[in-house]
Design an enzyme around this catalytic site. Structure first.
Site, PDB file in Angstrom:
ATOM      1  N   VAL B 144       0.323  -4.607  -7.395  1.00  0.00           N
ATOM      2  CA  VAL B 144      -0.869  -4.976  -6.637  1.00  0.00           C
ATOM      3  C   VAL B 144      -1.365  -3.720  -5.947  1.00  0.00           C
ATOM      4  CG1 VAL B 144      -1.785  -6.407  -4.762  1.00  0.00           C
ATOM      5  CG2 VAL B 144       0.012  -7.315  -6.244  1.00  0.00           C
ATOM      6  N   CYS B 145      -2.669  -3.517  -5.936  1.00  0.00           N
ATOM      7  CA  CYS B 145      -3.288  -2.435  -5.163  1.00  0.00           C
ATOM      8  C   CYS B 145      -2.737  -1.075  -5.610  1.00  0.00           C
ATOM      9  CB  CYS B 145      -3.070  -2.730  -3.676  1.00  0.00           C
ATOM     10  SG  CYS B 145      -4.176  -1.872  -2.539  1.00  0.00           S
ATOM     11  N   THR B 146      -2.389  -0.208  -4.666  1.00  0.00           N
ATOM     12  CA  THR B 146      -1.881   1.110  -5.040  1.00  0.00           C
ATOM     13  C   THR B 146      -0.465   1.057  -5.614  1.00  0.00           C
ATOM     14  OG1 THR B 146      -1.081   1.530  -2.800  1.00  0.00           O
ATOM     15  CG2 THR B 146      -3.303   2.306  -3.317  1.00  0.00           C
ATOM     16  N   GLY B 147       0.097  -0.133  -5.760  1.00  0.00           N
ATOM     17  CA  GLY B 147       1.361  -0.268  -6.478  1.00  0.00           C
ATOM     18  C   GLY B 147       1.267   0.294  -7.891  1.00  0.00           C
ATOM     19  N   ALA B 195      -6.011  -5.349  -8.751  1.00  0.00           N
ATOM     20  CA  ALA B 195      -6.831  -4.521  -7.858  1.00  0.00           C
ATOM     21  C   ALA B 195      -6.308  -4.666  -6.419  1.00  0.00           C
ATOM     22  CB  ALA B 195      -8.291  -4.930  -7.992  1.00  0.00           C
TER      23      ALA B 195
END
Lengths: 257, 257
Positions: B144-147, B195
């Site tokens: 998720v996200c910057t993961g 995202a």
């Protein structure tokens, strides 16, 4: 976890550094932890009540959003400090303060729970007394999901309009002097209640607007990229078949301890 | 918290009991805790990696949804057991297992973080080694996200399509051999990236469908009443003004430690 030297090595002097900066991912100085940049204490004091068996997203979704209000502090509160387990028993969020330590709050949020947790909270006079006492000084007293049943059990929703988890709507109306409204969140004076679980995200954006202004709420929405596009369209209980509703409740029951 | 006797007194023999049962809020016997009703161990083993400075909703949103997969176990994992603090420093979720204790996982989810947390994780060789080793046996490796930057730093996204937090898209493409796709979640073989922050909810429903079937995913969506209706419409960065984007990043920066 990474020593500052390694961090700088990773990023310094590479094309990536500029890109990272552009992306808002600027490498922070190792002193950033202690930097006085965070204006805590000047914004609203937001307290989220945890109790055994709450549903994980109910407190954490709003916490993610409310934490972006300038200067806000978000504090998880429970009867005792320490980990408080969710309805599934798998996950625990830490209560940073006990009820006695919570102090005055500008915003109180009461999450919902599975059957066991909701029934437990509704019958827990220590919690209900604390909710009533805390509510005397709040600007906003709020709930997610069956959290509105807990607010109602505390006597705070008498004569008001409110919402709750779809499967608990009938119980809310039959048990308390409350008019159920099937919206994502319902505002009745300073009491704002959200529908089930994920509805706390929608309510939280509204709370940001109430605590600041619409433009700040829009910026927070973008900050958490809340542009929802669920791959299915089954979240509205009013359009759900009896079979789907039964199946949803069975999944919840089976996943809870 | 409430003794069983008080609970029964609250509910027994009143009109409320019937309503509560109708509502799916049936009073459970005090032995429910120990009841063998929960089919743990027969479903997917889902591990969510926590590391210092993650964003709260990134792991907790998907955890709420994935926990409803029949028989699933959801385990928070970190370098060491115990509380792991979010980007704001205010909140901590408990890691139930250390990396060494996590064992094989069917699904790995790597959340995103603020700048400090993302940079820390991308440079943490212990984490990256564990991610690579765990990935060897997963059915699905997700972020998720910057993961997704962390997965890319582990070398797992080479030559793949992926998404990330909107403000990190350029960095992702410039730094790694990855093609950024501006969708809520992007599937590339067994690698599924979401995202920013709240996009993990959309991805998680897709993961439920992948792990079970579409009808089960729909039932989970109804179970968490995921019928999103944000009160503002500012979550799509492609339609956001430069001013709003700058403001969103400033709010994030100011709220993070």
């Amino acid at each position: 976890m990474t020593p500052p030297t390694a961090r700088r090595t990773l990023l310094r002097g590479t094309a990536a550094t500029a890109a990272l900066a552009t992306a808002g991912l600027t490498a922070q100085a190792p002193t950033a932890h202690a930097a006085p940049g965070r204006p805590t204490g000047r914004g609203p004091r937001i307290g989220i009540l945890l109790y055994d068996g709450y549903s994980l997203l109910d407190p954490t979704g709003p916490a993610e959003i409310l934490a972006r209000v300038p200067g806000a502090s978000v504090t998880m509160v429970a009867e005792r400090r320490g980990p408080v387990r969710t309805d599934t028993g798998d996950v625990a969020v830490v209560a940073e303060r006990s009820l006695a330590e919570a102090g005055r709050l500008d915003v109180l949020l009461v999450p919902g729970a599975g059957n066991r947790g909701t029934i437990g909270a509704m019958g827990n006079q220590t919690l209900l007394r604390w909710i009533r006492a805390t509510d005397r000084h709040t600007r906003l007293t709020t709930s997610v999901c069956t959290g509105s049943l807990v607010l109602a059990a505390a006597g705070l929703l008498d004569g008001r309009r409110a919402t709750t988890y779809w499967a608990s709507a009938e119980y809310l109306e039959k048990t308390f002097d409350v008019t159920y409204v099937p919206e994502r969140f319902v505002e009745s004076g300073k009491f704002i209640t959200a529908a089930g679980v994920s509805a706390g995200l929608d309510m939280a954006l509204h709370l940001v607007a109430r605590l600041t202004d619409d433009d700040t709420a829009r910026a927070v929405q973008l900050a958490v990229e809340y542009d929802p596009r669920p791959p299915f369209h089954a979240g509205d209980w009013r359009r759900a078949s009896a079979e789907l509703k039964a199946r949803a409740l069975k999944l919840l029951e089976d996943s809870q301890v």
